[in-house]
Scaffold this active site. Sequence first.
Site, PDB file in Angstrom:
ATOM      1  N   TYR B  92      42.417  19.258  31.166  1.00  0.00           N
ATOM      2  CA  TYR B  92      42.149  17.914  31.699  1.00  0.00           C
ATOM      3  C   TYR B  92      41.529  16.998  30.649  1.00  0.00           C
ATOM      4  O   TYR B  92      41.775  15.797  30.625  1.00  0.00           O
ATOM      5  CB  TYR B  92      41.274  17.978  32.947  1.00  0.00           C
ATOM      6  CG  TYR B  92      42.068  18.364  34.176  1.00  0.00           C
ATOM      7  CD1 TYR B  92      43.098  17.545  34.629  1.00  0.00           C
ATOM      8  CD2 TYR B  92      41.809  19.542  34.868  1.00  0.00           C
ATOM      9  CE1 TYR B  92      43.850  17.891  35.738  1.00  0.00           C
ATOM     10  CE2 TYR B  92      42.550  19.897  35.979  1.00  0.00           C
ATOM     11  CZ  TYR B  92      43.567  19.068  36.412  1.00  0.00           C
ATOM     12  OH  TYR B  92      44.308  19.407  37.498  1.00  0.00           O
ATOM     13  N   GLU B 187      37.506  50.929  40.197  1.00  0.00           N
ATOM     14  CA  GLU B 187      38.586  49.986  40.492  1.00  0.00           C
ATOM     15  C   GLU B 187      38.292  49.089  41.693  1.00  0.00           C
ATOM     16  O   GLU B 187      38.410  47.885  41.606  1.00  0.00           O
ATOM     17  CB  GLU B 187      39.913  50.730  40.733  1.00  0.00           C
ATOM     18  CG  GLU B 187      41.041  49.796  41.189  1.00  0.00           C
ATOM     19  CD  GLU B 187      42.406  50.456  41.270  1.00  0.00           C
ATOM     20  OE1 GLU B 187      42.578  51.562  40.733  1.00  0.00           O
ATOM     21  OE2 GLU B 187      43.310  49.854  41.877  1.00  0.00           O
ATOM     22  N   ASP B 239      42.312  54.346  41.163  1.00  0.00           N
ATOM     23  CA  ASP B 239      43.352  54.975  41.971  1.00  0.00           C
ATOM     24  C   ASP B 239      44.244  55.841  41.094  1.00  0.00           C
ATOM     25  O   ASP B 239      44.451  55.538  39.908  1.00  0.00           O
ATOM     26  CB  ASP B 239      44.235  53.913  42.646  1.00  0.00           C
ATOM     27  CG  ASP B 239      43.525  53.232  43.816  1.00  0.00           C
ATOM     28  OD1 ASP B 239      42.465  53.726  44.258  1.00  0.00           O
ATOM     29  OD2 ASP B 239      44.054  52.209  44.292  1.00  0.00           O
TER      30      ASP B 239
END
Lengths: 359, 359
Positions: B92, B187, B239
Amino acid sequence: MAKTVAKIRKSAEQIRAQILKGKKPSMRFPLRSLSNVRYNVKKGFFEMLGKKKERTLTVGTVKTFAQTLRMMSLAKEIIERDDMATKREAYYISKNWGKAGFAEQAESDTIMDDVEAMFRVNREQLKFIPEEKGGDVAGRLLVFDTDSKGRTVKIDCTRFGSGAYSIPTEVENLEFESRAKFILAIETAGMFQRLLKYDYWNKAKCILISMGGVPTRACRRFIRRLCEKLNIPVYAFVDGDPYGYFNIYRTLKAGSGNAAHLNRFFCVPSARFLGVTPQDIVKYKLPTHPLKAVDIKRAKDAIKNDPFVKHHKDWQKAIKLMLDMGVRVEQQAFAKHGLDFVVNKYLPAKLRNPGRFLP
Amino acid sequence: MAKTVAKIRKSAEQIRAQILKGKKPSMRFPLRSLSNVRYNVKKGFFEMLGKKKERTLTVGTVKTFAQTLRMMSLAKEIIERDDMATKREAYYISKNWGKAGFAEQAESDTIMDDVEAMFRVNREQLKFIPEEKGGDVAGRLLVFDTDSKGRTVKIDCTRFGSGAYSIPTEVENLEFESRAKFILAIETAGMFQRLLKYDYWNKAKCILISMGGVPTRACRRFIRRLCEKLNIPVYAFVDGDPYGYFNIYRTLKAGSGNAAHLNRFFCVPSARFLGVTPQDIVKYKLPTHPLKAVDIKRAKDAIKNDPFVKHHKDWQKAIKLMLDMGVRVEQQAFAKHGLDFVVNKYLPAKLRNPGRFLP
């Protein structure tokens, strides 16, 4: 908590009594769908009407019936042990329920929602907690929590430097103390970091909360409990697009349609919309992006179908202006006028007239 | 920081000198692609080879050339002011650069990456900070940060009850103190909450970090600085699926291919893989889910193309076992054996033999 256990026990005893009398036991749940919802303007949120569904023990329902009882039993057990289970853990626990085990987490989530609606409590009161984390806090707030040894911990949210206090997934037992003048609920982590950097919470004597997109249940419940306890206003500062207006702000304030049994716990009816409004784009000559097809669809849907928007003429006007201009704006667009513009110009100017905020 | 400013100044002076001599000015950047990367086994991460691209000022490159100089100038300005800019804010700000303004943030991000690679620093050292937040921390750690008035703030991560310390997006200036024995990088927010609930960091004398999926740059840099400073091991607990093995663990440890110029700052080469391994599925009789097509593809790709996996036979074996079994496992699957199993059985059993962890 004792109350919830009493409710579970009473319900289980009724089922047992039915069985002992040789009758088919049954349970009744509120229907969880848009057809069972209305926008209660006085209370300020979507609330459930009286429609119910009944689950009677038959050959066809024996599995879900057993699963519902097991889920009730699990809730009772973890409440009594002062433990908790995430939704995913509850699913894995069911792997020990023999034939009543869930094949997929979507199934256990549904039964959990049924039990939650049946007892008119929220999942967190049953000690089932969501997976996602809650949101970040900085500013004039003391949070009182309990550590694993039962001792009270005082958390001073003015003392995190450039970091923040991360809201836990379970917020029911937190206590608060504050001399803040208002709570500013912010959409993006980037804007939160900007306000931290420029010491905004100190200058404006407020509490900053980073929602990180659509606020999680824990974040909404945290803000709700906070504003009830402190009795100060909540202002939302989000991107100027349909996602910011409806998915974020409307959900924060009035709740959502598909979980109406929860809105009374999670909505923040007193929240007001600080910005970024379509008018701000004109007033502050902000850089914009064209509306995407999905934005236009979402905006038109809201005017036509969203009970909240249908009730508030000011929102209809704002959305029509946005559609006419054909553009959306991000909250960080103020950086065009200098990194300090949002802190030194925009927010102070807005806060001179909170009465003009969108409802 | 003074060093970075000196580098920027030197580079700008060279360009000016070229112009004054009537020569076409040019800049050289390391090529940021897989073809310019190798796995440095000794250092433990993907590192850049010497290929460079050159940007010479011509009619065709005038805009990007100007944008690169503007970006360097912005970095210098915010470093000197002790300010910072998010990537979106930088975009911006460019709206004031006249014809050198960026049309989209993707363009400004690319130029930012070029500047970062050119000076061999990381974006955070240029004071450009990412949008996403960093991760959550609880346990035996004191963090020293500076508040907006320049005073030191001491953040005690044992004192947050069920909540946590939220890592800021900019971690370069944090200092640490700890008597922890190891760092556990987790995780899911759900598992993090479970370990908090059961007081695990206190029992195991460790630091818990919730990565919330693939760790952000701030989270990786935080862990990296932490383990360098404290000189204690980092164990990953994710996992048991290809996403956990490669997208999360491999990125944490060795970095990623498409941002190799950053890996030396962000990777944690000393990290070791605690679990969940395919062997754990068998040993602990864990409930599983079938591998999805995308899992199988990702695993086969890794064996064939991932320099990290190609180097580590143990990982090849683990992945082949997973493919043979055809299943994946979530870290919360231990809940099947009771909510406390992970804390009281699995983690203590694993930690008796860290030497057996996957590399």
